[in-house]
Design a protein around this motif. Structure first.
Motif, short mmCIF file in Angstrom:
data_model
loop_
_atom_site.label_atom_id
_atom_site.label_comp_id
_atom_site.label_asym_id
_atom_site.label_seq_id
_atom_site.Cartn_x
_atom_site.Cartn_y
_atom_site.Cartn_z
N HIS A 28 0.83 -1.20 0.00
CA HIS A 28 0.00 0.00 0.00
C HIS A 28 0.87 1.26 0.00
O HIS A 28 0.59 2.23 -0.70
CB HIS A 28 -0.91 0.01 1.24
N ILE A 29 1.94 1.23 0.79
CA ILE A 29 2.83 2.38 0.87
C ILE A 29 3.51 2.62 -0.47
O ILE A 29 3.62 3.77 -0.94
CB ILE A 29 3.88 2.17 1.97
N LEU A 30 3.95 1.56 -1.13
CA LEU A 30 4.60 1.70 -2.43
C LEU A 30 3.66 2.33 -3.45
O LEU A 30 4.08 3.15 -4.28
CB LEU A 30 5.09 0.34 -2.93
N ARG A 31 2.37 1.95 -3.40
CA ARG A 31 1.41 2.55 -4.34
C ARG A 31 1.23 4.04 -4.07
O ARG A 31 1.14 4.84 -5.00
CB ARG A 31 0.07 1.81 -4.23
N GLU A 32 1.18 4.41 -2.79
CA GLU A 32 1.04 5.82 -2.46
C GLU A 32 2.28 6.60 -2.89
O GLU A 32 2.18 7.72 -3.43
CB GLU A 32 0.82 5.99 -0.95
N LEU A 33 3.46 6.04 -2.67
CA LEU A 33 4.70 6.71 -3.07
C LEU A 33 4.77 6.85 -4.59
O LEU A 33 5.21 7.88 -5.11
CB LEU A 33 5.91 5.92 -2.56
N THR A 34 4.32 5.83 -5.31
CA THR A 34 4.31 5.89 -6.78
C THR A 34 3.41 7.03 -7.25
O THR A 34 3.77 7.79 -8.16
CB THR A 34 3.82 4.56 -7.37
N THR A 90 4.16 -7.65 2.65
CA THR A 90 2.84 -7.20 2.22
C THR A 90 1.74 -7.92 3.00
O THR A 90 2.00 -8.86 3.76
CB THR A 90 2.62 -7.47 0.73
N ASN A 91 0.51 -7.48 2.76
CA ASN A 91 -0.68 -8.14 3.33
C ASN A 91 -1.40 -8.94 2.24
O ASN A 91 -2.62 -9.07 2.25
CB ASN A 91 -1.63 -7.08 3.92
N ASN A 92 -0.63 -9.49 1.32
CA ASN A 92 -1.22 -10.21 0.19
C ASN A 92 -2.04 -11.42 0.63
O ASN A 92 -2.98 -11.82 -0.06
CB ASN A 92 -0.13 -10.65 -0.79
N GLN A 93 -1.67 -12.03 1.75
CA GLN A 93 -2.41 -13.20 2.23
C GLN A 93 -3.88 -12.87 2.42
O GLN A 93 -4.77 -13.59 1.96
CB GLN A 93 -1.81 -13.70 3.54
N ALA A 94 -4.16 -11.77 3.11
CA ALA A 94 -5.56 -11.38 3.36
C ALA A 94 -6.24 -10.95 2.07
O ALA A 94 -7.42 -11.26 1.84
CB ALA A 94 -5.62 -10.26 4.39
N GLU A 95 -5.52 -10.24 1.21
CA GLU A 95 -6.12 -9.78 -0.04
C GLU A 95 -6.47 -10.95 -0.95
O GLU A 95 -7.50 -10.95 -1.62
CB GLU A 95 -5.18 -8.79 -0.72
N ARG A 96 -5.61 -11.96 -0.97
CA ARG A 96 -5.91 -13.16 -1.77
C ARG A 96 -7.13 -13.89 -1.22
O ARG A 96 -7.97 -14.37 -1.98
CB ARG A 96 -4.70 -14.10 -1.81
#
Length: 322
Positions: free
Chosen positions: A149-155, A258-264
């Motif tokens: 999420h942080i990387l997306r905001e920084l991008t 990441t929190n990919n586990q919950a998102e998946r």
């Protein structure tokens, strides 16, 4: 003679019909024997557990895990998403690990919803999530932020505001930490992890100092309310205030980047909502989430959805967790 010939022809036709029916009966019996063998095999599998076979304890049944079953897990992942029920927007909350999944439905979204469904109330491990403030209020456990999420905001910042060079530097700094964490996780015998991560986190601090100088908080024009920060300064303050949570993956090998586990685990719930549009009743939605909790947990244990549901209908579905 004509009548005899006609009778003989009828007999031949009947004999041929009998032969066809006999062949079909034999084919049906063969399929039935195969089905009975499969049922016997499944029943034998269902009666096996860690006490009477070589199966591990994790395969002792398939009952929907409750949040209590995850209290012993050192790290859990949390997330939530919308779900239409009877035309109204509800929230599906998920708490999960690589081996367990639990879904819960609530009309509410914040801390009240989590208290209502007993979400994380007694958990003492590490909770991985986004920066949603309700998670901080719902539990006294330690927290770890989803850096994706942080990387997306920084991008978004360095693409829309090229002058904010610190954002690109922080982007690559977090990726450097991620690569270093992966290396040390795969090579735990190397003891330089703390020293190297401390160096990277000093660079993290230096980048934030640069960001603060470039984005000072504007003077308050009115007498009331908080000073307006803006999205860029708000992110800077979050990275500063929650440095420990953002960088927890760098210091703890159990915490992912990441929190990919919950998102998946929420992906199929979102797909279901997209396909059906809305559940007709709250009970129907809860039943779906109960079954989804079961099949998702079973899949993580290497058990097919068919075998898990088959055991459920036989009334043999104890997960074997506390």
């Amino acid at each position: 003679m004509a009548a005899i010939d006609e009778l003989l022809e009828i007999i031949k036709i009947q004999q041929k019909t009998i032969e066809n029916l006999t062949a079909k009966l034999e084919e049906t019996n063969a399929k039935l024997e195969k089905a009975n063998a499969r049922i016997a095999e499944l029943e034998e599998q269902l009666h096996k557990n860690s006490h009477n076979s070589s199966k591990p304890p994790s395969t002792d049944g398939y009952e929907k895990p409750s949040p209590k079953s995850q209290h012993k897990e050192p790290v859990v992942h949390c997330d939530e998403t919308g779900l239409a029920v009877n035309g109204k927007l509800n929230r599906v909350h998920v708490i999960c690990t690589p081996g367990l999944t639990y879904y819960a439905l609530s009309e509410k979204r914040g801390q009240k919803a989590m208290d209502e469904i007993g979400f994380l109330a007694q958990y003492k491990g590490i909770v991985v999530h986004d920066f949603w403030n309700s998670y901080f209020k719902a539990t006294e456990a330690e927290h770890a932020m989803c850096c994706a999420h942080i990387l997306r905001e920084l991008t978004g910042i360095f693409e829309n505001h090229p002058e904010q060079k610190w954002a690109r530097e922080m982007y690559y700094e977090l990726l450097s930490m991620c690569r270093a964490a992966d290396f040390y996780n795969q090579n735990p015998e190397i003891y330089s992890r703390k020293f190297y991560m401390d160096c990277l986190q000093k660079r993290y601090d230096a980048i934030l100092e640069e960001a603060i100088q470039q984005n000072p908080i504007s003077e308050q024009t009115g007498k009331r309310g908080k000073k307006k920060k803006g999205k860029i300064r708000a992110l800077i303050d979050r990275l500063l205030t929650h440095k420990g949570e953002v960088c927890r993956f760098a210091n703890n090998p159990l915490v992912p980047f990441t929190n990919n586990q919950a998102e998946r685990d929420l992906r199929m719930v979102k797909m279901k909502n997209k396909v059906i549009g809305t559940f007709r009743s709250e009970q129907g939605a809860k039943d779906f989430l109960t079954l989804k909790s079961l099949t998702s947990t079973a899949a993580k244990m290497g058990i097919t959805a068919f075998d898990a549901l088959f055991s459920l209908f036989l009334g043999q579905f104890a997960l074997g967790t506390e």
